[in-house]
Design a protein around this motif. Structure first.
Motif, PDB file in Angstrom:
ATOM      1  N   GLY A  24      27.744  66.572  47.568  1.00 34.59           N
ATOM      2  CA  GLY A  24      26.382  66.536  48.081  1.00 34.59           C
ATOM      3  C   GLY A  24      26.139  65.299  48.923  1.00 34.59           C
ATOM      4  N   THR A  25      25.114  65.404  49.782  1.00 33.26           N
ATOM      5  CA  THR A  25      24.719  64.267  50.614  1.00 33.26           C
ATOM      6  C   THR A  25      23.214  64.046  50.531  1.00 33.26           C
ATOM      7  OG1 THR A  25      24.581  65.720  52.561  1.00 33.26           O
ATOM      8  CG2 THR A  25      26.642  64.516  52.221  1.00 33.26           C
ATOM      9  N   GLY A  26      22.599  64.517  49.457  1.00 30.42           N
ATOM     10  CA  GLY A  26      21.185  64.263  49.224  1.00 30.42           C
ATOM     11  C   GLY A  26      20.974  62.897  48.596  1.00 30.42           C
ATOM     12  N   THR A  27      19.735  62.637  48.178  1.00 27.97           N
ATOM     13  CA  THR A  27      19.386  61.318  47.647  1.00 27.97           C
ATOM     14  C   THR A  27      20.237  60.934  46.449  1.00 27.97           C
ATOM     15  OG1 THR A  27      17.100  61.569  48.419  1.00 27.97           O
ATOM     16  CG2 THR A  27      17.516  59.915  46.716  1.00 27.97           C
ATOM     17  N   LEU A  28      20.355  61.825  45.463  1.00 34.52           N
ATOM     18  CA  LEU A  28      21.147  61.505  44.273  1.00 34.52           C
ATOM     19  C   LEU A  28      22.594  61.190  44.645  1.00 34.52           C
ATOM     20  CD1 LEU A  28      19.888  64.165  41.690  1.00 34.52           C
ATOM     21  CD2 LEU A  28      19.653  61.695  41.465  1.00 34.52           C
ATOM     22  N   SER A  29      23.171  62.027  45.497  1.00 38.23           N
ATOM     23  CA  SER A  29      24.574  61.847  45.852  1.00 38.23           C
ATOM     24  C   SER A  29      24.799  60.545  46.612  1.00 38.23           C
ATOM     25  CB  SER A  29      25.050  63.035  46.694  1.00 38.23           C
ATOM     26  OG  SER A  29      24.959  64.239  45.963  1.00 38.23           O
ATOM     27  N   LEU A  30      23.910  60.222  47.549  1.00 39.41           N
ATOM     28  CA  LEU A  30      24.090  58.989  48.326  1.00 39.41           C
ATOM     29  C   LEU A  30      23.847  57.753  47.466  1.00 39.41           C
ATOM     30  CD1 LEU A  30      22.473  60.102  51.694  1.00 39.41           C
ATOM     31  CD2 LEU A  30      24.905  59.735  51.221  1.00 39.41           C
ATOM     32  N   LEU A  31      22.955  57.848  46.491  1.00 35.75           N
ATOM     33  CA  LEU A  31      22.794  56.750  45.534  1.00 35.75           C
ATOM     34  C   LEU A  31      24.067  56.596  44.699  1.00 35.75           C
ATOM     35  CD1 LEU A  31      19.120  57.403  44.417  1.00 35.75           C
ATOM     36  CD2 LEU A  31      19.944  55.288  45.479  1.00 35.75           C
ATOM     37  N   ALA A  32      24.673  57.733  44.325  1.00 38.09           N
ATOM     38  CA  ALA A  32      25.921  57.675  43.562  1.00 38.09           C
ATOM     39  C   ALA A  32      27.028  57.019  44.383  1.00 38.09           C
ATOM     40  CB  ALA A  32      26.334  59.075  43.125  1.00 38.09           C
ATOM     41  N   VAL A  33      27.084  57.317  45.678  1.00 32.14           N
ATOM     42  CA  VAL A  33      28.086  56.676  46.539  1.00 32.14           C
ATOM     43  C   VAL A  33      27.901  55.166  46.522  1.00 32.14           C
ATOM     44  CG1 VAL A  33      28.879  56.409  48.921  1.00 32.14           C
ATOM     45  CG2 VAL A  33      28.403  58.689  48.032  1.00 32.14           C
ATOM     46  N   GLN A  34      26.647  54.714  46.626  1.00 27.33           N
ATOM     47  CA  GLN A  34      26.384  53.278  46.619  1.00 27.33           C
ATOM     48  C   GLN A  34      26.854  52.641  45.312  1.00 27.33           C
ATOM     49  OE1 GLN A  34      22.390  52.147  47.745  1.00 27.33           O
ATOM     50  NE2 GLN A  34      22.251  53.740  49.299  1.00 27.33           N
ATOM     51  N   MET A  35      26.521  53.268  44.201  1.00 28.11           N
ATOM     52  CA  MET A  35      26.874  52.683  42.906  1.00 28.11           C
ATOM     53  C   MET A  35      28.376  52.746  42.656  1.00 28.11           C
ATOM     54  SD  MET A  35      23.854  53.694  40.245  1.00 28.11           S
ATOM     55  CE  MET A  35      22.126  53.726  40.727  1.00 28.11           C
ATOM     56  N   LEU A  36      29.017  53.848  43.026  1.00 30.07           N
ATOM     57  CA  LEU A  36      30.456  53.979  42.790  1.00 30.07           C
ATOM     58  C   LEU A  36      31.249  53.053  43.706  1.00 30.07           C
ATOM     59  CD1 LEU A  36      30.687  57.839  42.308  1.00 30.07           C
ATOM     60  CD2 LEU A  36      31.208  56.095  40.594  1.00 30.07           C
ATOM     61  N   ALA A  37      30.740  52.786  44.896  1.00 35.02           N
ATOM     62  CA  ALA A  37      31.436  51.864  45.804  1.00 35.02           C
ATOM     63  C   ALA A  37      31.544  50.472  45.199  1.00 35.02           C
ATOM     64  CB  ALA A  37      30.712  51.808  47.148  1.00 35.02           C
ATOM     65  N   ALA A  38      30.608  50.115  44.309  1.00 38.40           N
ATOM     66  CA  ALA A  38      30.641  48.797  43.671  1.00 38.40           C
ATOM     67  C   ALA A  38      31.833  48.648  42.727  1.00 38.40           C
ATOM     68  CB  ALA A  38      29.339  48.552  42.912  1.00 38.40           C
ATOM     69  N   TYR A  39      32.472  49.773  42.347  1.00 38.79           N
ATOM     70  CA  TYR A  39      33.660  49.726  41.485  1.00 38.79           C
ATOM     71  C   TYR A  39      34.936  49.502  42.289  1.00 38.79           C
ATOM     72  CZ  TYR A  39      30.809  51.469  37.595  1.00 38.79           C
ATOM     73  OH  TYR A  39      29.856  51.605  36.601  1.00 38.79           O
ATOM     74  N   ARG A  40      34.813  49.296  43.604  1.00 35.44           N
ATOM     75  CA  ARG A  40      35.970  49.090  44.488  1.00 35.44           C
ATOM     76  C   ARG A  40      37.029  50.182  44.275  1.00 35.44           C
ATOM     77  NH1 ARG A  40      36.422  43.498  46.494  1.00 35.44           N
ATOM     78  NH2 ARG A  40      34.510  42.408  45.900  1.00 35.44           N
ATOM     79  N   PRO A  41      36.634  51.425  44.508  1.00 37.95           N
ATOM     80  CA  PRO A  41      37.545  52.536  44.200  1.00 37.95           C
ATOM     81  C   PRO A  41      38.746  52.608  45.136  1.00 37.95           C
ATOM     82  CG  PRO A  41      35.617  53.335  45.370  1.00 37.95           C
ATOM     83  CD  PRO A  41      35.350  51.887  45.055  1.00 37.95           C
ATOM     84  N   GLU A  42      39.809  53.219  44.635  1.00 36.99           N
ATOM     85  CA  GLU A  42      40.956  53.524  45.490  1.00 36.99           C
ATOM     86  C   GLU A  42      40.543  54.528  46.564  1.00 36.99           C
ATOM     87  OE1 GLU A  42      44.999  56.168  45.102  1.00 36.99           O
ATOM     88  OE2 GLU A  42      44.529  54.826  43.433  1.00 36.99           O
ATOM     89  N   SER A  43      39.728  55.493  46.158  1.00 40.98           N
ATOM     90  CA  SER A  43      39.191  56.465  47.116  1.00 40.98           C
ATOM     91  C   SER A  43      37.810  56.901  46.645  1.00 40.98           C
ATOM     92  CB  SER A  43      40.119  57.683  47.257  1.00 40.98           C
ATOM     93  OG  SER A  43      40.196  58.386  46.027  1.00 40.98           O
ATOM     94  N   LEU A  44      36.956  57.227  47.605  1.00 42.47           N
ATOM     95  CA  LEU A  44      35.597  57.697  47.313  1.00 42.47           C
ATOM     96  C   LEU A  44      35.305  58.805  48.324  1.00 42.47           C
ATOM     97  CD1 LEU A  44      32.878  57.713  45.981  1.00 42.47           C
ATOM     98  CD2 LEU A  44      32.299  55.566  47.130  1.00 42.47           C
ATOM     99  N   THR A  45      35.505  60.031  47.880  1.00 45.26           N
ATOM    100  CA  THR A  45      35.372  61.202  48.737  1.00 45.26           C
ATOM    101  C   THR A  45      33.995  61.822  48.594  1.00 45.26           C
ATOM    102  OG1 THR A  45      37.737  61.664  48.540  1.00 45.26           O
ATOM    103  CG2 THR A  45      36.332  63.480  49.276  1.00 45.26           C
ATOM    104  N   VAL A  46      33.390  62.184  49.711  1.00 46.27           N
ATOM    105  CA  VAL A  46      32.096  62.861  49.729  1.00 46.27           C
ATOM    106  C   VAL A  46      32.289  64.257  50.317  1.00 46.27           C
ATOM    107  CG1 VAL A  46      29.775  62.895  50.742  1.00 46.27           C
ATOM    108  CG2 VAL A  46      30.740  60.756  49.873  1.00 46.27           C
ATOM    109  N   VAL A  47      31.747  65.259  49.631  1.00 40.87           N
ATOM    110  CA  VAL A  47      31.823  66.643  50.091  1.00 40.87           C
ATOM    111  C   VAL A  47      30.408  67.133  50.352  1.00 40.87           C
ATOM    112  CG1 VAL A  47      32.562  68.996  49.540  1.00 40.87           C
ATOM    113  CG2 VAL A  47      33.915  67.039  48.733  1.00 40.87           C
ATOM    114  N   GLY A  48      30.149  67.601  51.560  1.00 33.65           N
ATOM    115  CA  GLY A  48      28.817  68.084  51.906  1.00 33.65           C
ATOM    116  C   GLY A  48      28.883  69.370  52.700  1.00 33.65           C
ATOM    117  N   ARG A  49      27.768  70.101  52.710  1.00 35.37           N
ATOM    118  CA  ARG A  49      27.726  71.346  53.491  1.00 35.37           C
ATOM    119  C   ARG A  49      27.746  71.063  54.988  1.00 35.37           C
ATOM    120  NH1 ARG A  49      22.784  74.566  50.822  1.00 35.37           N
ATOM    121  NH2 ARG A  49      21.968  72.437  50.765  1.00 35.37           N
TER     122      ARG A  49
END
Length: 361
Positions: free
Chosen positions: A193-218
């Motif tokens: 998703g790329t709605g509000t919840l999903s984009l907030l999740a991207v922000q928070m998960l990016a703080a974990y310095r992930p190996e990869s952070l994939t976003v899937v949207g329509r």
């Protein structure tokens, strides 16, 4: 406490004893009303609203698609909001007048088994939530129990306004899921998703310095924004080859599309032993699932319904330390009197749409 002690500051000015609000009389019917500014009762605070966010559940409420146990008509909606304390009732004097605040929406009973177990969003008493069963923030003023109030930092991050903090409600829902999942730094994460919840999740998960952070949207209209928040790869949900390349790799999958068809995709993208967080509510639709996928992949699957106190505190901390960029998630700031336009935007969902905020007159 005398009546004078609980008179809101704004109501002391001539002609300010009443304020405007939107009231949904019944599905599909609303009107702008003038109502008396309520005095906070014992254990309550009166808040002057800076802005209130519009959520998909507000559209469901207006259109009559919200399940009957979860709404009471007529109702002043608005469960995502931020504002300032204008007055306090007896027993709430510790909260300072003028403080910037948000508040939890669920008005749990505190005494049932689930509440006593620390799960207030699963309260077994009659459902009660600001903006659905109790008057909400599509008004200049609202009252809320002081026990639900959270103070905001005295200094907001550069560029953020108090009204932007209305997005702390969905941020708290995201935080509830991540606190339960306990992502590991350096992990492989996928957000659907790329709605509000999903984009907030991207922000928070990016703080974990992930190996990869994939976003899937329509669609790809918010992919650039997701990448600015830390996404390392963005894929369309119809990109079969791209999805096949990441299938079975994610340590954590966060799903918040509200589309039933994305639920089985969540399980496909998760590696064996992964955690899948389901935060989207489809409202309708059925899917076919292989019942053995849970056992064979040994998945941990968690549904998230709202947010408790710890998640709210965590979301506010994320704002304070600069993890959350709330202004970038807002596309429209609309006067409360233009309620119909806000509902139309959420119904039509133009490509540029992000969060819509109602601003009281």
């Amino acid at each position: 406490m005398s009546d004078a002690d609980v008179t809101p500051r704004s109501a002391t000015q001539p002609g300010a004893q009443h304020c405007a609000a939107v009231r949904v009389e019944a599905p599909g019917r609303h009107r702008l009303i003038e109502h008396e500014v309520p005095a906070p009762g014992p254990g309550e605070v009166l808040v002057e609203v800076a802005a209130a966010g519009v959520c998909g559940s507000d559209v469901e409420l207006f259109e009559g698609r919200r399940p009957a146990p979860y709404v009471r008509y007529p109702i002043v909606p608005g469960h995502e909001w931020a504002g300032r304390i204008a007055a306090v009732g007896q027993g709430a004097e510790a909260l300072p007048i003028g403080a910037s605040v948000v508040a939890e929406g669920f008005r749990s009973c505190l005494t049932c088994a689930r509440c006593r177990a620390g799960e207030p969003t699963l309260c077994t008493a009659d459902y009660a939530e600001t903006g659905f069963t109790h008057p909400g923030a599509f008004s200049r003023f609202l009252t809320v129990p002081s026990r639900l109030v959270h103070l905001l930092p005295a200094e907001l991050p550069t560029g953020a306004e108090l009204g932007d903090c209305a997005l702390l409600e969905p941020a708290a829902c995201v935080a509830a899921g991540l606190l339960a999942a306990q992502p590991r730094p350096g992990g492989r994460f996928t957000v659907l998703g790329t709605g509000t919840l999903s984009l907030l999740a991207v922000q928070m998960l990016a703080a974990y310095r992930p190996e990869s952070l994939t976003v899937v949207g329509r669609g790809d209209q918010h992919f650039a924004l997701a990448e600015s928040f830390g996404a390392t790869r963005c894929l369309r949900s119809g990109d079969a080859a791209g999805l096949a390349a990441v299938a079975g790799r994610a340590d954590l999958v966060f799903e918040a599309t509200g589309a039933a068809a994305m639920v089985p995709l969540s399980f496909e993208l998760a590696r064996r032993g992964a955690t899948v967080l389901l935060e989207g509510i489809a409202g309708a639709g059925t899917v076919e699932l292989d019942p053995d996928v849970f056992a064979l992949k040994q998945l941990t699957v968690r549904g998230i319904f709202g947010a408790g106190p710890a998640a709210w505190s965590h979301a506010i901390d994320q704002l304070r330390i600069g993890v959350l960029d709330l202004p970038s998630l807002v596309s429209h700031r609309i006067p409360l009197a233009d309620y119909a336009r806000g509902m139309e935007l959420l119904g039509n969902r133009p490509p540029e749409l992000k969060k819509v905020l109602f601003v009281p007159a």
